[in-house]
Design an enzyme around this catalytic site. Structure first.
Site, PDB file in Angstrom:
ATOM      1  N   GLY A  39      -4.390  -3.481  11.060  1.00 11.15           N
ATOM      2  CA  GLY A  39      -4.533  -2.839  12.343  1.00 11.15           C
ATOM      3  C   GLY A  39      -3.948  -3.416  13.443  1.00 11.15           C
ATOM      4  N   PRO A  95      -3.143  -7.706   7.670  1.00 10.75           N
ATOM      5  CA  PRO A  95      -2.213  -7.170   8.577  1.00 10.75           C
ATOM      6  C   PRO A  95      -0.978  -6.717   7.528  1.00 10.75           C
ATOM      7  CG  PRO A  95      -2.162  -9.576   8.209  1.00 10.75           C
ATOM      8  CD  PRO A  95      -3.230  -9.174   7.347  1.00 10.75           C
ATOM      9  N   GLY A  96      -0.307  -5.393   8.142  1.00  9.41           N
ATOM     10  CA  GLY A  96       0.527  -5.047   7.647  1.00  9.41           C
ATOM     11  C   GLY A  96       1.816  -5.119   8.613  1.00  9.41           C
ATOM     12  N   CYS A 156      17.454  20.014  11.570  1.00  5.88           N
ATOM     13  CA  CYS A 156      17.375  21.109  12.334  1.00  5.88           C
ATOM     14  C   CYS A 156      15.907  21.467  12.646  1.00  5.88           C
ATOM     15  CB  CYS A 156      17.778  22.404  11.622  1.00  5.88           C
ATOM     16  SG  CYS A 156      19.454  22.749  11.251  1.00  5.88           S
ATOM     17  N   TYR A 159       6.688   0.761   8.256  1.00  6.29           N
ATOM     18  CA  TYR A 159       6.562   2.089   8.198  1.00  6.29           C
ATOM     19  C   TYR A 159       7.891   2.618   8.750  1.00  6.29           C
ATOM     20  CZ  TYR A 159       1.688   0.428   8.267  1.00  6.29           C
ATOM     21  OH  TYR A 159       0.529  -0.279   7.982  1.00  6.29           O
TER      22      TYR A 159
HETATM   23  C1  LIG Z   1      -6.903  -0.482   4.558  1.00  7.33           C
HETATM   24  C2  LIG Z   1      -5.835  -0.822   5.164  1.00  7.33           C
HETATM   25  N1  LIG Z   1      -5.568  -2.090   5.500  1.00  7.33           N
HETATM   26  C3  LIG Z   1      -4.673  -2.506   6.263  1.00  7.33           C
HETATM   27  C4  LIG Z   1      -3.566  -1.593   6.927  1.00  7.33           C
HETATM   28  C5  LIG Z   1      -2.319  -2.150   7.470  1.00  7.33           C
HETATM   29  O1  LIG Z   1      -2.383  -1.790   8.897  1.00  7.33           O
HETATM   30  P1  LIG Z   1      -1.500  -2.306  10.054  1.00  7.33           P
HETATM   31  O2  LIG Z   1       0.059  -2.000   9.349  1.00  7.33           O
HETATM   32  O3  LIG Z   1      -1.881  -1.279  11.102  1.00  7.33           O
HETATM   33  O4  LIG Z   1      -1.787  -3.874  10.031  1.00  7.33           O
HETATM   34  C6  LIG Z   1      -3.832  -0.302   6.683  1.00  7.33           C
HETATM   35  C7  LIG Z   1      -3.081   0.570   7.145  1.00  7.33           C
HETATM   36  O5  LIG Z   1      -3.268   1.602   7.849  1.00  7.33           O
HETATM   37  C8  LIG Z   1      -4.957   0.291   5.853  1.00  7.33           C
HETATM   38  O6  LIG Z   1      -5.216   1.465   5.719  1.00  7.33           O
END
Ligand SMILES: Cc1ncc(COP(=O)(O)O)c(C=O)c1O
Length: 394
Positions: A223, A252-253, A318, A347
């Protein structure tokens, strides 16, 4: 302030533009490495699991695994992808509210990662199909998380996790079912840029701690928004994990990959209605976040012109929602000039669609010297290759 692309990456992009079709995604691998190092340093005493949903390209996973980062997954497909990228069972965490029996059976064959159970039914199904599995139980912290509603998984009305009042009982149930109950998982949501959300979660967990006692793992999810400083957040998270007697895990993503990536699109039209538009060869099917979450990414020109004007950037669908950015001040382009849409590394390619029979864009990574292909561009005939053009019945 958005992270700016380095001049040599911009130059490499201009060269790549002449070699591959637009739209395409391009990543500066050096930025991925820098962000990964920043998170590894801040969380030196924790384990990092990269949320591969943000960008699941195999080559990226191989780089992150080599940097000592595990994989957080949310589907059977993502687990198998992580295994293909070389991850070992104990380097993978499987989340997600629905784990169908067929997926659990396949995991029994392919190898069982650490599972995050989303509720009591999920625990029972895991115990039935994967007896003795290592499990974390997801908490719904019931907090008014400050982000787009589609991303606020930690709100009490979301479908995720177990509410604090029920969590200790459900956790105990997992032990009765014979599962190895390792700890607690909580993910507040995505794209969080308000430190107050992280602080509020610590309070919820502190209150829960007296009812829960020691845990082996405290997984605080991902997050981390792009404005967040991991070094400022980590100490309190680590201290809390210590009070639980637990190892801290984080997932983290976006933070590791978003700023490294751009979507490059060309301008093929100009339009004035009640607003002034540039019409691009990429829109919501290539980059869904603006339409789905109202994201407004920064944009940079990959051309020069002396006159400037303000435009909205629309894609080829469209749909009036197919707008990637609004009120962008740019040099006035000519037909065929290209734009770089920033903060598209997370994403972006991962969510690209073949809706409207748009092939998904190619993806390439720059290591400072050469371009590496991460995903070849999709080709049109492949979009209908699984469809029947003769009668076929079951
Ligand atoms: C369980 C879980 N962990 C980690 C993440 C990674 O989130 P972010 O990309 O915001 O760090 C998510 C994405 O929503 C998630 O659902």
């Amino acid at each position: 302030m958005p992270h700016e692309l380095s001049p040599d990456f911009m130059q490499a992009l201009r060269e790549l533009m002449e070699r591959v079709p637009t739209p395409f995604y391009a990543y500066d691998l050096r930025r991925v490495r820098a962000q990964t190092a920043r998170y590894r340093e801040a969380f030196a005493q924790a384990r990092l699991f990269y949320a591969i949903k943000a960008n699941p390209r195999l080559r990226l996973l191989e780089h992150l695994r080599a940097a000592g980062v595990g994989a957080e997954t949310v589907s059977l497909g993502e687990v198998l992808r992580a295994y293909v990228a070389g991850y070992m069972l104990d380097e993978v965490v499987l989340n997600g509210p629905v784990k169908p029996p067929a997926a659990l059976e396949e995991l029994a064959r392919a190898g069982v990662p650490t599972l995050v159970a989303d509720g009591e039914d999920d625990l029972a199904r895991i115990a039935r199909y994967l007896p003795g599995a290592r499990v974390l139980l997801r908490l719904n912290p019931d907090l008014p998380v400050d982000t787009h509603p589609h991303l606020a998984t930690g709100r009490g009305d979301s479908q995720f996790g177990v509410l604090p009042e029920d969590w200790p009982g459900v956790f105990a149930r997992g032990r009765e079912l014979g599962l190895e109950m390792h700890g607690l998982h909580v993910h507040l949501g995505s794209n969080l840029n308000n430190p107050a959300d992280f602080a509020a979660r610590l309070e919820v967990l502190e209150r829960l701690r007296v009812r829960v006692g020691r845990l082996e793992v405290l997984d605080l999810g991902g997050g981390f928004g792009l404005e967040m400083d991991p070094a400022a957040l980590a100490p309190a998270m680590l201290a809390l994990a210590r009070r639980f007697g637990a190892e801290l895990w984080v997932e983290p993503g976006r933070a590791l990959v978003a700023e490294a990536g751009v979507l490059v699109a060309r301008v093929w039209g100009f339009k004035e209605t009640r607003r002034r538009y540039l019409l691009l060869d990429a829109g919501m099917t290539a980059f869904l976040r603006p339409a789905l979450y109202g994201a407004r990414p920064p944009v940079r020109p990959l051309y020069q012109a002396s006159e400037r004007a303000t435009f909205d950037l629309a894609g080829p669908a469209c749909e009036s929602g197919d707008v990637l950015a609004r009120d962008v001040e740019l040099p006035v382009p000519r037909e065929g000039d290209a734009l770089a849409i920033l903060e598209a590394g997370a994403y972006g390619g991962a969510m690209s669609l073949t809706y409207l029979d748009h092939p998904r864009p190619g993806e390439y990574a720059w290591d400072g010297e050469r371009w590496e292909v991460w995903r070849r561009p999709e080709h049109l005939p492949d979009l209908w290759k699984d469809e029947t053009d003769q009668p076929e019945y079951l």
